[in-house]
Design a protein around this motif. Structure first.
Motif, mmCIF file in Angstrom:
data_model
loop_
_atom_site.group_PDB
_atom_site.id
_atom_site.type_symbol
_atom_site.label_atom_id
_atom_site.label_comp_id
_atom_site.label_asym_id
_atom_site.label_seq_id
_atom_site.Cartn_x
_atom_site.Cartn_y
_atom_site.Cartn_z
ATOM 1 N N VAL A 45 32.896 30.143 27.362
ATOM 2 C CA VAL A 45 34.318 29.829 27.522
ATOM 3 C C VAL A 45 35.245 30.894 26.951
ATOM 4 O O VAL A 45 36.451 30.872 27.224
ATOM 5 C CB VAL A 45 34.635 28.455 26.869
ATOM 6 C CG1 VAL A 45 33.889 27.348 27.575
ATOM 7 C CG2 VAL A 45 34.293 28.472 25.373
ATOM 8 N N ASN A 82 28.430 26.344 28.336
ATOM 9 C CA ASN A 82 29.232 27.175 29.236
ATOM 10 C C ASN A 82 29.967 28.225 28.414
ATOM 11 O O ASN A 82 30.521 27.915 27.353
ATOM 12 C CB ASN A 82 30.246 26.319 30.000
ATOM 13 C CG ASN A 82 29.587 25.307 30.904
ATOM 14 O OD1 ASN A 82 28.683 25.641 31.666
ATOM 15 N ND2 ASN A 82 30.039 24.053 30.830
ATOM 16 N N THR A 131 30.597 29.483 23.396
ATOM 17 C CA THR A 131 30.185 28.513 24.415
ATOM 18 C C THR A 131 30.674 27.126 24.019
ATOM 19 O O THR A 131 30.915 26.842 22.839
ATOM 20 C CB THR A 131 28.659 28.490 24.573
ATOM 21 O OG1 THR A 131 28.059 28.172 23.305
ATOM 22 C CG2 THR A 131 28.140 29.841 25.040
ATOM 23 N N ASP A 132 30.806 26.251 25.023
ATOM 24 C CA ASP A 132 31.200 24.874 24.722
ATOM 25 C C ASP A 132 29.955 24.020 24.503
ATOM 26 O O ASP A 132 28.830 24.534 24.458
ATOM 27 C CB ASP A 132 32.086 24.306 25.834
ATOM 28 C CG ASP A 132 31.392 24.252 27.193
ATOM 29 O OD1 ASP A 132 30.132 24.298 27.234
ATOM 30 O OD2 ASP A 132 32.091 24.151 28.222
ATOM 31 N N ASN A 133 30.145 22.744 24.397
ATOM 32 C CA ASN A 133 29.024 21.845 24.119
ATOM 33 C C ASN A 133 28.008 21.792 25.244
ATOM 34 O O ASN A 133 26.878 21.337 25.050
ATOM 35 C CB ASN A 133 29.549 20.434 23.832
ATOM 36 C CG ASN A 133 30.323 20.375 22.526
ATOM 37 O OD1 ASN A 133 30.069 21.162 21.613
ATOM 38 N ND2 ASN A 133 31.278 19.456 22.437
ATOM 39 N N ASN A 134 28.408 22.250 26.416
ATOM 40 C CA ASN A 134 27.501 22.267 27.562
ATOM 41 C C ASN A 134 26.916 23.655 27.810
ATOM 42 O O ASN A 134 26.395 23.925 28.897
ATOM 43 C CB ASN A 134 28.238 21.782 28.814
ATOM 44 C CG ASN A 134 28.689 20.341 28.697
ATOM 45 O OD1 ASN A 134 27.921 19.488 28.237
ATOM 46 N ND2 ASN A 134 29.925 20.064 29.111
#
Length: 524
Positions: free
Chosen positions: A298, A296, A291-294
């Motif tokens: 990815v 999400n 996941t990314d920093n938000n």
């Protein structure tokens, strides 16, 4: 396979070698029952192979996946293995299954000697070790040297429990002896019976020696087992000790899909197999999704869409993401934790011709990667990286072949493997703890291979698991072993008690087995 009914009887006599049974005389004198000596050796082979492969798959689904947090049954409280609610009846069933198959393998070995079937003699020895290794790895000290002797002259119904060290030494000796028979190139008389290797002694020999590597790796934390020298002997003599060299060597039983050559889950459906109970866990998802920093999602491991599928109900999974339930979650938190959880990929597993795997090439490469990294075998970190990347590639390629059966077919290309090996999930160069990386990726590669992930977790401590707030049935301790069943304790108490004293614990699920990381750290 028309001998399947006969083999049921053969399995019944396992009790003679591990405990006194009330129908001992009746089993041995009833003229209406088929006696072992009247069965052709070849008649015992198919049930040992096909039924054994089905048992392997079933135990993966029922036990391993729940204990090791691949899945969690959250469809109610009828199944609570992921909370470690495991009873004496469960211990008995596990004990009976492994001893039944090991006993039948020994019968096959005895018959093969009487009937001069050298190929089946070697196979019987390999299969006996396969089943007995799982018995000892589940329970610790078990009978081996005197096991299954009640039917023989001067045999016993109360065999001694060998220490786990002794059990492993016996298994090593059996595998070495089997290797010598394979090397003599005996003829397998009925290749059509063999749904794994079509009677190829070369491939059976590779399986035998790869199994030897597995067991050497299992006890590699015990310096007295001299694992480095034994592994080097195998690796330095490939002509004498051939091992798996590609996925074409995998010990995989192929089912035709026609009765009786059908997979364990042939008659299951998506509901009974996964959606109404067993869901993928957050442990598995976090090890296969980035996941990314938000938060999400990815990137995902290309195997994940073959292992499982996202919950298709958009009302509980509106963002169409991979979500895992919580292994060991409490009953009161279960509904919330389960909401939107992903499922096992029933389209892949619930097929009449779904194969069952005892061991694969990827596992061999992971074993060598760990051994090279630790200096058990030569090569150092450079060799370890090569073995490791071979292992991940082999695992992905194995599962890629299964992608075609997914409801939405999954195609994996070489570029996908490269992407995985350069991702934060599996990159060798990016990993600060190489030993943990090997352990984590080996864990994923062992998906649906018997109880191997559970065994490996107790040996290495990888991956790092989180024990749920509802796993209170064993005081929040992931079972370190299964306890001896009540029947065994009642009928062979003196020997069982001696084994417990030697293991340094009570007859429960908190006493570590001898080769485990816990036992070694505690000096047991």
């Amino acid at each position: 396979m028309n001998t399947l009914k006969k083999i049921i009887f053969i399995g019944a006599i396992v009790g003679m070698s591990f405990s006194c049974t009330s129908d001992f005389e009746e089993i041995n004198t009833n003229p209406n029952r088929t006696t072992v000596g009247k069965i052709k050796t070849s008649g015992m082979f198919e049930p040992l192979l096909y039924n054994g492969a089905n048992a392997w798959m079933n135990y993966s689904w029922y036990w391993n996946n729940e204990l090791i947090q691949f899945t969690a049954f959250t469809g109610g409280t009828t199944r609570q293995e992921h909370r470690y609610f495991i009873s004496d009846g469960n211990w008995q069933n596990v004990w009976d299954l492994y001893t039944r198959y090991a006993n039948n393998a020994l019968h096959m070995q005895d018959l093969s000697i009487e009937q001069d079937e050298k190929s089946l003699e070697a196979i019987a020895m390999t299969l006996k070790v396969l089943y007995m290794s799982n018995l000892t790895d589940m329970f610790g000290d078990v009978p081996y040297s005197e096991a299954f002797t009640a039917r023989k002259l001067n045999g016993t119904t109360k065999p001694k429990f060998d220490s786990q060290k002794e059990v492993y030494e016996h298994m090593f000796a059996d595998l070495m002896a089997a290797n010598e028979i394979y090397a003599s190139k005996p003829i397998f008389q009925k290749p059509a019976l063999d749904g794994m290797y079509k009677g190829s002694m070369e491939q059976w020999q590779k399986f035998n020696n790869s199994l030897y590597l597995r067991l050497l790796n299992r006890v590699s934390g015990r310096s007295e087992m001299n694992v480095g020298a034994k592994m080097s002997e195998i690796l330095n003599n490939p002509a004498k000790f051939p091992i798996f060299t590609s996925n074409s060597d995998n010990a995989t039983v192929i089912f035709s899909g026609n009765d009786p050559y059908r997979s364990q889950f042939s008659d299951s459906n998506e509901g009974s197999f996964t959606s109404s109970g067993r869901k993928l866990t957050e442990q598995l998802i976090k090890m296969t999704v980035l996941t990314d920093n938000n938060d999400n999602q990815v990137y995902e491991d290309p195997r994940l869409s073959i292992f499982g599928k996202k919950n298709p109900n958009l009302s509980v999974n509106p963002n169409n993401i991979w979500k895992g339930t919580i292994a060991g979650v409490s009953e009161q938190d279960q509904s919330a934790a389960d909401r939107g959880s992903s499922w096992l990929n029933a389209a892949v597993f619930v097929r009449s011709d779904a194969p069952g795997t005892f061991m694969d090439y990827a596992e061999v490469q992971f074993i060598l990667a760990e051994a090279a990294l630790k200096g058990t075998i030569p090569g150092g970190e450079s060799a370890a990286k090569t073995y490791y990347e071979n292992a991940v590639e082999a695992s992905v390629e194995k599962w890629a072949e299964m992608g075609q059966y997914s409801q939405i077919p999954v195609s994996i290309q070489s570029t996908d493997i490269t992407a995985l090996l350069t991702s934060d999930l599996a990159s060798w160069d990016a990993a600060s703890n190489k030993e943990e990386l090997i352990g984590n990726q080996k864990y994923l590669s062992l998906f649906f291979i018997g109880m191997e992930a559970y065994h490996e977790y107790r040996r290495t401590g990888y991956p790092e698991l989180t024990i749920g707030n509802g796993a209170n049935f064993n005081d929040y301790i992931l079972p370190t072993r299964f306890a001896y069943p009540t029947t065994t304790m009642a009928t062979n108490n003196e020997n069982a008690q001696e084994a417990l004293q030697r293991m340094g614990g009570e007859n429960n699920m908190k006493t570590p087995v001898w080769w485990s990381k816990q036992a070694i750290e505690e000096g047991k």
